[in-house]
Write a protein that holds these residues in place. Structure first.
Motif, short mmCIF file in Angstrom:
data_model
loop_
_atom_site.label_atom_id
_atom_site.label_comp_id
_atom_site.label_asym_id
_atom_site.label_seq_id
_atom_site.Cartn_x
_atom_site.Cartn_y
_atom_site.Cartn_z
N ILE A 1 -1.70 9.77 1.16
CA ILE A 1 -1.03 10.61 2.54
C ILE A 1 -1.12 11.67 2.66
CG2 ILE A 1 0.62 10.35 4.11
CD1 ILE A 1 1.12 7.44 3.78
N PRO B 1 -13.71 2.78 10.78
CA PRO B 1 -12.54 2.55 10.29
C PRO B 1 -12.86 1.44 8.86
CG PRO B 1 -11.91 2.02 12.15
CD PRO B 1 -13.21 2.50 12.43
N LEU B 2 -13.75 0.25 9.49
CA LEU B 2 -14.29 -0.80 8.28
C LEU B 2 -14.88 0.01 7.25
CD1 LEU B 2 -13.71 -3.61 8.27
CD2 LEU B 2 -15.98 -3.87 9.26
N PHE C 1 -5.86 -1.18 8.92
CA PHE C 1 -4.55 -0.59 9.64
C PHE C 1 -4.58 0.70 8.72
CE2 PHE C 1 -1.37 -1.02 6.23
CZ PHE C 1 -1.97 -2.26 5.70
N ILE C 2 -4.92 0.58 7.37
CA ILE C 2 -5.12 1.60 6.51
C ILE C 2 -5.85 3.06 6.78
CG2 ILE C 2 -5.43 2.69 4.18
CD1 ILE C 2 -4.18 -0.05 3.38
N PRO C 3 -7.34 2.43 7.08
CA PRO C 3 -8.22 3.50 7.51
C PRO C 3 -7.98 3.92 8.85
CG PRO C 3 -9.39 1.26 7.32
CD PRO C 3 -8.13 1.45 6.61
N ALA D 1 -6.94 -4.03 0.34
CA ALA D 1 -7.33 -4.67 1.55
C ALA D 1 -8.96 -5.22 1.39
CB ALA D 1 -7.26 -3.58 2.59
N LEU E 1 -14.54 3.48 6.59
CA LEU E 1 -13.80 4.39 6.02
C LEU E 1 -12.75 3.72 4.84
CD1 LEU E 1 -12.70 7.20 6.06
CD2 LEU E 1 -10.89 6.63 7.90
N GLY E 2 -12.25 2.29 5.22
CA GLY E 2 -11.51 1.65 4.57
C GLY E 2 -12.13 1.29 3.16
N ALA F 1 0.04 1.64 0.28
CA ALA F 1 -0.59 2.54 1.31
C ALA F 1 0.42 3.28 1.96
CB ALA F 1 -1.59 2.02 2.00
N ILE F 2 1.25 2.80 2.60
CA ILE F 2 2.29 3.23 3.60
C ILE F 2 3.62 3.81 3.22
CG2 ILE F 2 3.22 3.44 6.00
CD1 ILE F 2 0.08 3.22 5.85
N LEU G 1 -12.45 4.24 1.27
CA LEU G 1 -11.18 4.85 0.53
C LEU G 1 -10.64 4.16 -0.56
CD1 LEU G 1 -8.90 5.42 3.65
CD2 LEU G 1 -9.29 7.11 2.30
N GLY H 1 -4.15 1.17 -1.66
CA GLY H 1 -3.80 0.30 -0.68
C GLY H 1 -5.19 -0.46 0.21
N ALA H 2 -6.18 0.64 0.27
CA ALA H 2 -7.34 0.07 0.76
C ALA H 2 -8.20 -0.61 -0.06
CB ALA H 2 -8.22 1.58 1.35
N LEU I 1 -3.07 5.57 -0.18
CA LEU I 1 -3.90 5.02 0.94
C LEU I 1 -5.04 4.42 -0.09
CD1 LEU I 1 -4.21 7.64 3.53
CD2 LEU I 1 -3.08 5.67 3.66
N SER J 1 -0.70 -4.44 0.09
CA SER J 1 -1.77 -3.20 0.47
C SER J 1 -0.68 -2.28 1.41
CB SER J 1 -3.05 -3.66 1.09
OG SER J 1 -2.85 -3.81 2.57
N PHE J 2 0.10 -2.91 2.36
CA PHE J 2 0.73 -1.94 3.13
C PHE J 2 1.75 -1.29 2.21
CE2 PHE J 2 4.84 -1.56 5.71
CZ PHE J 2 4.35 -0.69 6.88
#
Lengths: 302, 294
Positions: free
Chosen positions: A48, A34-35, B140-142, A273, A37-38, A260-261, A41, A269-270, A266, A256-257
């Motif tokens: 989403i 995920p690091l 949390f996003i990825p 982050a 992937l973030g 993104a959410i 992204l 937001g990413a 996404l 960023s939340f």
């Protein structure tokens, strides 16, 4: 089969790999991947439910010219700096007090750490009630004392809101700083203080030339963690203000939340982050190596 | 920790006669009292609000620091009209399972890094520490994108699988410190007597590392109980929410805030960790300070 097991026994590398496997799988899949992937992204326009296309620096260009993002960056730096400095000051003071010979030492230490133990989201709810614009107990008390005539709008005014959230963050962070510094203080041999006082050092001189230099390495570590946690804070702001009023308390993490959410972007937001990472690294380097070097200059252990 | 602290305390007391009592009251007792009042007040306020009837909550007259007419109405509302019991159950389930899973992985990893000394063990140890420095707010996003893809969205499993990302690094780091203190000779004797690595770990190392396991377990449990951002992002149905997220998102309805049930929810969500912590406070503190000092 038996011989395979026996061979494995003898081979440290194979056995080590086997023992590491569960932790490694979980961390690689849910942390390292995920690091990456973030970061990826951050360079796409992912939404989403829709995989993104590579848009290069598009998100970052947009965010650079976005006044809300700039404000969030300012807020984050302001929040981290003010809260960390005060947490350090108060934490050190509390640690020095607790290091005195006091009755009920254990109980006191347990009580002091309590704000650090309970869920931040829940203690933030208590602060929300304490900061309520109509029924705040602080306003009630100040009014009774004749200091104010109108109830304070703690979370409705930009600067009030900034300082109110910082106060709540300090409340939660001081115990951590105090208890860890206390542990550091307790490892300083009392003979140094005896020697210093025989040489005629005042209590302040003892603090300045004995306590502080010997405590610097642990201060460096504690403050690094404190800065890290404060810079990436999310819960407190989300519960108290959701970034308002007028984005005055938005931190990078809450922004960023939000983008993104609930906002669904996404990629954007990413990107926010990801933009935190260089600041985080810089904050860590400054607080860690800055203090480490001072320790070395003062003859502390490297 | 305590063993180092004790001599220091008795020794400093020897010089205390130099400090007069009035001076001590001003420099020690008054500041300490102020610190304690400020640190404890939000809890007091939470508790007292939870049992105050609405008309007392919303009146500006009378003494607000006491309950004149305590009521259980807020607690009843919380337990019977909201999803609170579900949230409590979810939080317990997720915290226990992710703690057990993380401790299992961390014991094996810490033993391998600290004692098997395989090639590259040092680097693995360092990267575990670096993993601890990665904050959830940049993951949390990825992770949300992954959770969607894996069809784990809105399930407890999403939390059980993601919480170890911050639990394993911390617990491994803490246990590595503990394993380091166990004499190597014990292991060598056992090896000579024909024990295999698994037997050494389960019969020699683990019984000696019980204090470390307790610290790690308490830490992992409180950290997962308190987790917020993942639970907020990966869960949307009320029945699957955890206590911190449930209280924040479900109990706040519109513009009228139901302060009583909100505070009752916050109180009962804080009590389990506070009670658990008060039983094991020594382990908790030694774990905290040990992990920071390593």
């Amino acid at each position: 089969m038996a011989s395979f097991a026996a061979r494995l026994q003898d081979n440290r590398n194979a056995l080590g790999a086997l023992f590491l496997l569960p932790a490694a799988v979980l961390l690689l899949v849910f942390l390292t991947y995920p690091l990456g992937l973030g970061t990826w992204l951050g360079f796409t326009d992912a939404k989403i439910g829709r995989a993104g296309e590579w848009i290069g620096l598009g998100n970052f260009e947009f965010l650079w010219n976005d006044s809300v993002t700039r404000l969030a960056l300012f807020n984050t730096i302001f929040y981290t700096t003010v809260a960390s400095v005060i947490k350090f000051g108060l934490g050190l003071w509390l640690a020095l007090i607790l290091n005195q010979h006091l009755p009920f030492k254990g109980v006191l230490r347990a009580i002091v750490l309590l704000p650090f133990i309970v869920p931040t989201a829940l203690s933030a709810i208590a602060f929300w009630w304490i900061y309520d614009s109509q029924f705040s107990i602080i306003s009630w008390l100040l009014q009774r004392m004749g200091l104010i005539h109108q109830y304070i709008d703690f979370l409705g005014d930009p600067w009030n809101a900034r300082f109110s959230t910082i106060a709540a963050n300090i409340w939660r962070g001081v115990p951590f700083v105090a208890i860890t510094l206390l542990a550091g203080l307790q490892t300083i041999s009392p003979s140094y203080y005896e020697a210093a006082s025989l040489d005629g050092a005042t209590p302040f001189q003892q603090f300045r030339h004995v306590t502080l230099p010997l405590l610097t390495p642990i201060i460096a570590v504690v403050m690094t963690f404190s800065v890290l946690f404060t810079f990436t804070d999310f819960q407190l702001i989300y519960v108290l203000t959701r970034g308002g009023p007028l984005n005055a308390t938005h931190l990078m993490a809450t922004l960023s939340f939000q983008r993104a959410i609930p906002g669904g972007s996404l990629g954007e937001g990413a990107a926010i982050a990801t933009a935190m990472v260089p600041f985080l690294l810089a904050a860590i380097l400054v607080s860690y190596f800055g203090l480490q070097r001072r320790a070395w200059q003062q003859g502390g252990k490297d | 920790m305590a063993s180092i602290a004790t001599p220091a305390v008795t020794d400093t007391q020897g010089m205390n006669y130099l400090v007069s009592l009035p001076r001590r009251i001003v420099t020690v007792w008054i500041p300490l009292l102020v610190f304690l009042i400020v640190l404890l007040f939000p809890f007091y306020w939470m508790a007292i609000t939870a049992f105050k009837p609405d008309d007392e909550l919303l009146s500006r007259t009378g003494n607000p620091f006491w309950v004149h007419d305590p009521t259980l109405a807020h607690v009843r509302k919380l337990l019977f009209d909201t999803g609170y019991p579900d949230w409590l159950w979810n939080t317990i389930l997720v915290s226990v399972v992710s703690t057990v899973l993380s401790i299992f992985c961390s014991v094996l990893a810490a033993y391998a890094i600290e004692r098997l000394r395989f090639r590259g063990a040092r680097y693995v140890g360092m990267s575990i520490f670096l993993a601890y420095l990665v904050p959830p707010s940049i993951l949390f996003i990825p992770l949300a994108a992954m959770v969607y893809k894996l069809h784990l969205f809105d399930t407890r499993l999403a939390l059980i699988l993601t919480y170890p990302t911050f639990l394993i690094p911390f617990c491994t780091w803490l246990l590595m410190g503990y394993f380091k203190t166990i004499p190597l000779e014990l292991e060598e004797c056992a090896l000579i007597d024909g024990a295999n690595r698994w037997q050494i770990l389960s019969r020699i190392i683990l019984p000696l590392a019980v204090p470390g396991l307790i610290s790690a377990g308490i830490f992992a449990f409180t950290l997962s109980w308190n987790e917020f951002i993942y639970a907020l992002t990966f869960i949307s149905s009320s029945e699957v929410k955890t206590v911190p997220v449930g209280v924040v998102t479900e109990l706040v309805e519109g513009d009228v805030y139901h302060w009583g049930p909100l505070m009752a929810g916050a109180l009962f969500g804080s009590l389990p960790v506070a009670i658990l912590y008060s039983f094991f406070v020594e382990y908790y503190v030694s774990g905290l300070t040990g992990a920071v000092k390593e």
